[in-house]
Each structure stands twice: as C-alpha cells, then as structure tokens.
Design an enzyme around this catalytic site. Structure first.
Site, PDB file in Angstrom:
ATOM      1  N   LEU A  58      70.839  28.507  46.616  1.00  0.00           N
ATOM      2  CA  LEU A  58      71.091  29.751  45.862  1.00  0.00           C
ATOM      3  C   LEU A  58      72.119  29.515  44.747  1.00  0.00           C
ATOM      4  CD1 LEU A  58      71.064  32.813  45.299  1.00  0.00           C
ATOM      5  CD2 LEU A  58      72.459  33.146  47.323  1.00  0.00           C
TER       6      LEU A  58
ATOM      7  N   GLY B 102     104.286  12.084  60.808  1.00  0.00           N
ATOM      8  CA  GLY B 102     103.684  11.051  59.959  1.00  0.00           C
ATOM      9  C   GLY B 102     102.315  10.614  60.452  1.00  0.00           C
TER      10      GLY B 102
ATOM     11  N   GLU C  70      79.786  29.918  51.675  1.00  0.00           N
ATOM     12  CA  GLU C  70      79.086  30.996  52.353  1.00  0.00           C
ATOM     13  C   GLU C  70      79.818  32.329  52.188  1.00  0.00           C
ATOM     14  OE1 GLU C  70      76.462  30.398  56.260  1.00  0.00           O
ATOM     15  OE2 GLU C  70      76.908  28.692  54.969  1.00  0.00           O
TER      16      GLU C  70
END
Lengths: 255, 316, 379
Positions: C125, C340, C363
């Site tokens: 789309l 870390g 979405e």
C-alpha cells in the site's frame, strides 16, 4: 484393533519451582507438563503403531487437573486416551501407580501388544513404574531402550547396559521403558492441538477400580536441596588432586 | 533382625555397598550377606564386611542379568532380610525394581543417604526429586526395605584380616523370556562442543599455544571437548571461534565445565550458567570464576595439570 | 469475566515456545546480523502449520481463532521480532483479508498456498509519497479488455522480495474518491512486477523490506479482491487486524526484555551485591513488568473482540499504541540495566531495542493511532 499403550504422567515442571526467602521451595507459580521421558514414550507409540497394526492409546493416572495432559498426549500422536482420575491420585508411589495402570490396561481397554513407558518420571525419577507394571501383568520387560523394531511377531530392542549395548528379543505382549535418545518428540502443530479434544477419551473413577492397599513408601519430608555453588577449595598436592578427582567422579560428571 | 543383603555385579560397587551395608548391620544388630556374580570376589567381600556370600551361577550367553530375579527373589523370601541394597547402575536398577515387584517390596531409588532410626527400627533414606531441586526423605512400609545407591556415594569398605564366612551358590535360573541376541561394547563418540558432556575450557592463564597440549591431554583422559574464552580465539588465534564460550560465543550446558586459567568474566560465565558442575583452576584466589564454581583449585595450572592428567588416567 | 485462556491456547503457547527455543533462538543473532531471510526456518514453520493459524482448515489453515494467532506471534517475537512480524503480516493481514473479502474462486486459488505456508504474502500500500496519507497513492490500475494494467511504485513493502502473492492497492477510478481504490491480488510471476531497492534497516533486519515496482503489469480483472472500489475500507479492516499483530509483537519484545533484565540483574554483582537489590534497578523492572501486563491485556482483549465479531477498531489502535511505546521505552531501559554489555552485539537486549523502534512507526504510526482513538472517543 489391538493397542500400543503409552503411559504418561502430568508433572510439575521443575523449571518453575522457585525458592522462598527462607530457602524453602515455592510451588506457587508452577506450570505442569507431560514428563520429558513420557513424551518419548508417546512419540514411540505413535511411530510404531503402523508396524504393530495397532492404535496408540495414551494412559495416565492423576488428579482432575491432569485432563490438560490427556489433551496434550492426544495432540502428540495418540489416537485415544484412558484417564484414571481421582483427587487422591496426586501423590501415589510407583507401586500404586503401576497397580492402577495394570487394572486400567487389563480390564478397561482392548487387548494390547506393547506398553511403552518413559525410563522415569520427571518429578520423582524413581524409574519403577514400567517394570512393576510388567511384573503385575506378567509380561517381559526391557528397560532403557534406545532403539526398537518389530520383526516376525517379536520385538527387537536395543538397550543400554553398563558395558555398552545389548540387543534383545522378546515375544508380544511386552513392556519397554525408553531412553530420551530413542526419538525426538514432535512439537504438535496448532491443528494437532485443536483436534486433540475431539479424539475419544475415557475417564475411569476410583470406585471403578479395586483398591491397591496403600503405598509401599512413605515420604517424611520434601525440602529444597542446597543450590548455591559453594566453591569447595582444594590444594595442589597429590592427595588434594586425588580428592578433587574423587569429588568429580562422585557427582557422576566423569567416570 | 535377619540381615542386610547387598547385590552387586562389579567389584567396585560391591565394596561400596559393603561399606554402608556393614554400617547398617552394626547399627541394626544383624549380619551382611553379599550376592555376587564373580567367584573371585567372594573372599575379598568377606574380608571387607560380608558375613556370608551367595554366588550367582554363570548364565548361558543368550540369558540377560534379569534371569537371576526368580532364584534371588525366592532366596530373599526364604531368608527374610530387613534391607536389600543394589547399586544404581543400569543392571542394578533393573534387578532392583524387578525384584521389588516380585516381592511386593518398596524400593527407594538412587538414595543419596541411608540411615537407621534406632527408635522405630526403620531405615531412613534420602533422594533427589524435581531434577535435583528437592530432597525427599523416605521410609519403606514393607519388609524388606529395598534401595539402590548411586556409584561412589560411599567409599569402598576397607579389608580386615581374620574375617571368615560361608560361600554358597544359588541354583541355576530357568530361561528368561528376554533373549540376548548381541552384546556391543561402548564406543567413543566425537562431540561438538554444545553437546559435550565434559568441557575443558582454556583461558588467558595459558602462556603459549603449545601449552594447549596439556588441556587436550586432560580432555582425552575424561572424554571431554576443548573450549576457550574469547581472547584465546579472537586475539591469540590459538583455537577456532566456534569453540568460544560466552556472551557472543556459544552457550553450553555440560555435566562438567573445568576452566583452566579462566578468570571468569561475566561475558564468559554467562555461557556456562547451565553446567551441572563448575570447577576451576586459577592461581588468583580472587578470580571471579571461584564465585560461580562448585570446586576450585587455587594454584599454578602448570603444576596442577600434569597431576590431574595422571590422576584421571590412573583410573581408566 | 473469564481471563483464562483455553487449554488448547495454553498448550499451543508451550509448543510454539519450544519450537522457538529449538529452531529460532540458535539463529536469531545471525539472521539479524546478516539481514537474512531464513527460508529453512519458514519451511519448518509451514510444516508445523504455524503460517495460517486464523484460516479455516478447508482453506489450508489451522482453523484457530485470532487470539490463538496473536499468542503465536507474541511467542515468536519473544525469540525473534522479525519472524513474529513476518508471520503477523502474512497471516494476520494478507491471509485474513483474502479470507474476509475474497470470492470463493480467489480463496481456492490464492488462500491455500498462503495459509499452508508454501508462499509468503505481502501487503503493498505504502508509496514514497503516501505513508499515513493513504489517499495520496498514485499507483493506478487502468482497465484494458478483461485485464487491468498497473503502473506505480510501492515502497517499504515487508516480504517484498520474498513474497509469492501481493495485495496491491491502486486507483481503479480516481474520480470516485474514497470509493475509487481497489485491492488487487498480484502473483509474483505477473509480467511487469519487479522488486526494487532492498532497504537496510536499523532493526527487524531479518524481515525483508523493499520497493515493489509495477510497469505495465497486466492482471486479470478477476483478481480484484472482492468488490472493485472497496479498497480503502478493506485496507482499514486489514489494519484493524494487523495492529493486533504488531501489538502482539511488542508484547513478545517486552517479554524478552523483561526476562533478560531479570536474569542479568540477578547475576551482575557490583559493590558486593547483585544489582537487582538496588531499588533503582528493581523499580525499572517493576515498571517493565507492569507495562508488559497492561500491553498483553490490551492486545488479548482486542483479539478477543475480533473473535467475538464485535467492533474492535479503537481497541486494536489502543493496543498497538500502548504496546509499541512500552516496547520502545522498556527496551531502552533493558539496555541500561545491562550496562556496557547491553550495548554490544550478542546481547539480546541490543537487538530488542533496535527492533522495537519500528513498531511505533509501521502499520499506522503512533500519531495515526491517536487519530483513530480520539476520532472514536470524541465522536
């Protein structure tokens, strides 16, 4: 149709057992599962049924909550199930379990050709139910089987012994207990799980069975084992090294 | 009390059971009977604590060890001992449970400890449950009480001079329905490190590449695989990367992890969390590895390793 | 109000988790590092019937409900968010849309290969000029005899390079405005379809994302999904369900982050004690656990509403909005807890944080979700 019976137990999943603040065991968030080795038994039954011309029947003894285990077993290749159920069936010893199974198998279902048990239950791991059941039914028992096949109306089983491997032959009907390396149990797909509830399943209540006369063992207590890795220190002289190696051998991690 | 019976088909197991058997017999005020397969072990078993030895007759090649169940069970019924002990080996476990089933006796499997309750005149046993998470204390409501005991739970009983006792043989058993077709001795398997049951892991404490031979000797002696910490592969290129254990390497879950000259940094230790037993050799007593180890040798690995290899090889 | 899952759903969760531990965990780091689509894994997923859960078995699916499919996406995402997302798009949007809107012929031809996992589906789309502004697409399907000729370019198409079937949104009658867009089923072999640029992404790297370019692509008129001109409402319906899948993906990411944080904080010792004993860390974990639970309930509730055939548009937007923002927020905290080590490749939380970001964007961005929710609530 004759049956190949797979016996299984619905047990506490030990991965969920926690330790309380005072070091005691906390079962409050435990989940349950079919015992790991019982999964191998059900899988092997599913795999052998064709060669045996039988249908795979999953059988268990437990409390009502174990019904979920029955569904699980049916999603793993069993065609039907038998469930001996009662509130008092939660903490049976090996003898009691074997007795109830022997009654269910010999009186509540069609003739069987082969009974398959896991080599031990995941919780107690006493490794007794299979052989006791065989003795009660008067059939030969082969334990710790890692490979099995059917030939000329006899069962050929490869079993692990201390010195290596023994290949044995037994007539039917027989009972085997299986090692975890005999097969890789399938992971049931969504469809298998959804279809499981539709397969035939029979419940057998306590009053339909003769009394087993009570347990042979009595548990006095169950406590947490000491878990912290307390580093035991060893020196570097010959005697200390020998003691170090002895400790390793004693814990069974090396020979 | 009618006796403590021990049943074993190997010398080492027989002497371990005689140790605890003798102790129980002395506490309960009774005698020890040893049921053995090998005639040559009979005299020695008596010197190490048995008051009587019953020998199992030899079997035809196609008969399994379980063929002995009927004659032994009959003998147990006749003599009515209080306690029957077997080793928790494959043969021992098989024999024990089939006998227990035949006799209608309770059997406590793989006991980690065995004691005698003077007051109630019962044997009290402990064993592991839930994969080792819990300890179960159990008593048996039947006679005999039966128990299997894992190898090396007890040390071998010491021989005492001047001990005597009768030696007799059991009747030959009838044929078992189980027929042995073939016997195959154990094979040595090659292992990939994530499947290895024993891992010998080398760390920066090793001075030079050639010293890896020491670790390899040790690995061979115990049937284990070699692994390493990241610097060994990444910086020094002494071993391939797929043998690195740790955060950005492989996660392992062996029965035994033995770190040699491994300091035990978090990134490495995170890869060995699941090991059943963690052992370490390091000359620095403050090395972090000792905080996660079950056993530790504080010393120079160059001094300890040869001694270790010697000790390991001495037994095979 | 019964908050319990069915026995089947609980067993299925256990089984998919076992599948993940066995088949996905060992490769998750590598497929992320190499941006690789693991075809061998998808073959196993297909064999286990994991690719078409909410599709009835007569069309090759597993015949489960949407909530079951949601739980499966959650568990897959806990191991690998890329895999969870691929399944979610494939089954939750493409398969579901063909099921809901396709003609019987279209279902027979296209649904079975998708639901059985023999093919992947892609939802095409978005375009370079049309993200949230869906009406701004320019791809057009012009009638020519019994066919349509499609011209245009789609971008950020997930499963673009790997799909066998595309749902392509194009104008069939621009003059009809909101009623002029159609959805067309386009097979990969269609003449004039080509895959354009593959995108290298911050996260979700194993999921394949690319341009899909249509140049005089000829498609039979019969391939219009359902009714011509109904493309926009179909897309909206597709998003309603797709949002639940993304929310489920976020719940999986959060679950993974929480487990890693709990484990690490109990093991890491500083100043003589595990850092989990420090209130600062413990509170971070408390917040993580709470938001995970909230996200899970919002997600399951939306899925439940859909299964009950009750309106669920607002609820699915809420679930997606909440779960995605929680996933981003807490994966950042999870890296913080790891110090870390959390910043290094190989640490699961490093990948989770990179994967989480896109959930706030695709979405329907968080902003678009807020438009849906406020539009519903302020009516």
């Amino acid at each position: 149709m004759p049956a190949v019976v797979a016996c299984f137990k619905w047990v506490v999943d030990e991965a969920y057992i926690r330790r309380g603040p005072s070091g005691d065991l906390d079962f409050s968030s435990v989940d349950y599962k079919i015992g790991d080795y019982d999964r191998n038994a059900i899988e092997e039954a599913a795999r052998l049924k064709e060669a045996l011309g039988a249908e795979a029947v999953a059988v268990t003894v437990g409390v009502p909550e174990a019904a979920k285990g029955v569904k699980d077993a049916l999603s793993r290749g069993a065609d039907r199930a038998c469930f001996a159920v009662d509130d008092s069936f939660g903490n049976l010893d090996s003898y009691e379990t074997a007795f109830i199974l022997s009654q269910v198998i010999s009186t509540k279902m069609d003739k069987y050709k082969l009974i398959i048990c896991g080599e031990g239950s995941s919780d107690l791991y006493a490794q007794q139910v299979g052989p006791r059941l065989a003795e009660m039914l008067g059939i030969p028992c082969v334990s710790f089987v890692q490979k099995v096949s059917v030939a000329n109306e006899r069962l050929l089983a490869e079993r692990r012994v201390d010195e290596g491997v023994e290949v044995v032959e037994v007539p039917f009907p027989a009972l085997i207990t299986v090692r975890p390396d005999i097969n890789v149990p399938r992971i049931p797909g969504v469809k298998d799980t959804l279809m499981a509830g539709k397969k035939p399943s029979v419940r057998i209540t306590k009053d339909e069975l003769p009394s087993h006369g009570g347990p042979l063992l009595r548990t006095i207590s169950v406590e947490a084992s000491k878990m912290e890795r307390i580093c035991e220190r060893f020196g570097t002289d010959k005697a200390e090294i020998a003691r170090f190696v002895w400790s390793l051998r004693k814990s069974g991690v090396i020979e | 009390m009618a006796g403590i019976w021990i049943l074993a088909d190997s010398r080492e197991r027989a002497f371990e059971l005689l140790n605890i058997g003798r102790e129980m017999a002395d506490r309960a005020g009774t005698r020890v009977v040893a049921v053995l397969r090998v005639r040559e072990q009979a005299e020695e078993s008596i010197s190490r604590g048995a008051d009587e030895v019953i020998l199992l007759p030899s079997l035809p090649a196609d008969q399994p060890y379980e063929a002995y169940i009927t004659p032994i069970s009959e003998e147990v019924r006749k003599e009515n001992p209080d306690l029957v002990l077997l080793p928790a080996t494959v043969a021992g476990k098989n024999m024990a449970v089939l006998m227990a089933a035949r006799l209608g006796a309770g059997l406590v499997s793989s006991c980690t400890s065995l004691g005698f309750d003077e007051k109630n005149k019962t044997f009290v046993m402990e064993r592991l449950m839930y994969g080792g998470t819990a300890v179960q204390k159990v008593v048996c409501t039947t006679r005999p009480t039966m128990a299997t005991i894992p190898p090396r739970t007890f040390e071998a009983a010491q021989p005492l001079s001047g001990r005597r006792g009768p030696i007799r043989e059991l009747r030959k058993p009838s044929s078992s329905a189980v027929k042995v077709i073939e016997r195959r001795p154990k094979e040595k398997e090659t292992k990939d490190i994530t499947e290895a049951r024993v891992i010998i892991c080398v760390g920066r404490g090793m001075d030079k590449k050639e010293d890896l031979t020491l670790a390899k000797q040790l690995a061979e002696a115990v049937g284990g695989a070699i692994g390493c910490t990241r610097p060994i592969a990444e910086e020094f290129h002494w071993l391939p990367e797929d043998l690195c254990i740790g955060l950005s390497g492989v996660q392992v879950k062996p029965d035994l992890y033995l770190g040699i000259g491994v300091s035990g940094q978090v990134q490495h230790v995170t890869g060995i969390r699941g090991a059943k037993v963690i052992a370490a050799i390091n000359k620095d007593e403050n090395a972090p590895i000792f905080k996660v180890a079950d056993l530790g040798i504080i010393g120079d690995l160059y001094d300890v390793m040869p001694k270790l290899v010697c000790e390991m090889q001495g037994r095979t | 109000m019964d908050f319990k899952l069915t026995e089947e759903q609980e067993l299925i969760r256990k089984n998919v988790r076992e599948f993940c531990e066995k088949n996905i965990d060992p490769i998750a780091v590598e497929i992320d590092e190499n941006s690789r689509h693991p075809a061998e894994l998808f073959k196993k997923l297909a064999e286990g019937g994991w690719m078409g859960i909410p599709i009835p078995s007569e069309y090759g699916g597993a015949g489960g409900d949407f909530l079951t499919g949601t739980i499966v996406v959650e568990e897959l995402s806990r191991s690998c968010a890329s895999t969870g997302f691929t399944i979610s798009t494939h089954a939750g949007i493409v398969c579901t849309m063909v099921l809901m809107f396709g003609t019987e012929d279209q279902k027979k031809t296209y649904l079975a290969p998708l639901a059985e996992g023999r093919q992947l589906g892609a939802f095409a789309l978005t375009e370079p000029g049309a993200g949230t502004d869906v009406m701004a697409i320019t791809t057009a399907a012009v009638p020519d005899g019994n066919d349509y000729i499609i011209n245009g370019a789609k971008t950020f198409t997930s499963n673009g390079p790997t799909a066998g079937t595309y749902l392509v949104f194009a104008w069939t009658d621009k003059s009809a405005g909101r009623k002029g867009m159609s959805a067309l089923i386009v097979p990969r072999e269609a003449p004039g379809l080509r895959i354009g640029e593959h995108f290298k992404k911050m996260g979700l790297r194993s999921s394949q994302t690319s341009e899909v370019i249509f140049k005089d692509c000829r498609i039979p008129k019969n391939n219009v999904l359902g009714k011509e001109g109904a493309g926009l409402p179909m897309a909206m319906a597709g998003f309603d369900g797709g949002r639940i899948g993304i929310a489920a993906q976020c719940v999986g990411i959060l679950q993974g982050a929480l487990e890693e944080s709990i484990r690490y904080s109990k093991e890491r010792v500083q100043f003589g004690a595990p850092i989990s004993r420090n209130q600062a860390i413990a509170w971070m974990i408390a917040d993580m656990a709470t938001d995970l639970s909230a996200a899970r309930f919002l997600t399951y509730h939306a899925a439940w509403l859909k299964d009950q055939k009750l309106p669920f548009s607002k609820e699915s937007a809420m679930a997606k909005l909440y779960a995605s923002e929680a996933a981003m927020r807490h994966t950042v905290k999870a890296v913080q807890i790891h110090g870390g080590y959390g910043y290094c490749k190989g640490a699961k939380v490093e990948r989770l944080m990179r994967d989480a970001k896109i959930t706030e964007i695709y979405e329907g961005t968080s902003e678009a979700q807020r438009m849906v929710i406020s539009g519903s609530v302020l009516r």
